[in-house]
Design a protein around this motif. Structure first.
Motif: not given
Length: 91
Positions: A40-47, A49-62
């Motif tokens: 939620l704090l990533w938006s420096v130059d706009g939102p 990408s969905t791919t980067a967010s999902m990859f991050y969330l899945f990595s944190i979950w694992v």
């Protein structure tokens, strides 16, 4: 002052490590919640990408699953019964 009647300050190493592992197990959901909110704090130059967010969330979950598995293996099965019951000690 005499040192004869004093209670030792340090606890047994095994007890200390068991307590720290139990503390780590209690803090893991809080750490996970903070890490899941981080995109939620990533938006420096706009939102982002969905791919980067999902990859991050899945990595944190694992990562959280692996850490919780390691902690649960190091905790004894009867961790609740091995600790002295402080509340019922005076009864």
């Amino acid at each position: 002052m005499s040192d004869e009647g004093r209670i030792p300050v340090f606890v047994e190493r095994r007890t200390y490590r068991r307590r720290r592992m139990a503390d780590a197990a209690r803090m893991l959901p809080l750490l996970g919640g903070l890490l899941f909110c981080l995109p939620l704090l990533w938006s420096v130059d706009g939102p982002p990408s969905t791919t980067a967010s999902m990859f991050y969330l899945f990595s944190i979950w694992v990562l959280l699953c692996l850490v919780s598995a390691m902690i649960s293996r190091r905790l004894p099965v009867d961790a609740a019964s091995s600790e002295p019951d402080i509340q019922n000690e005076g009864r």
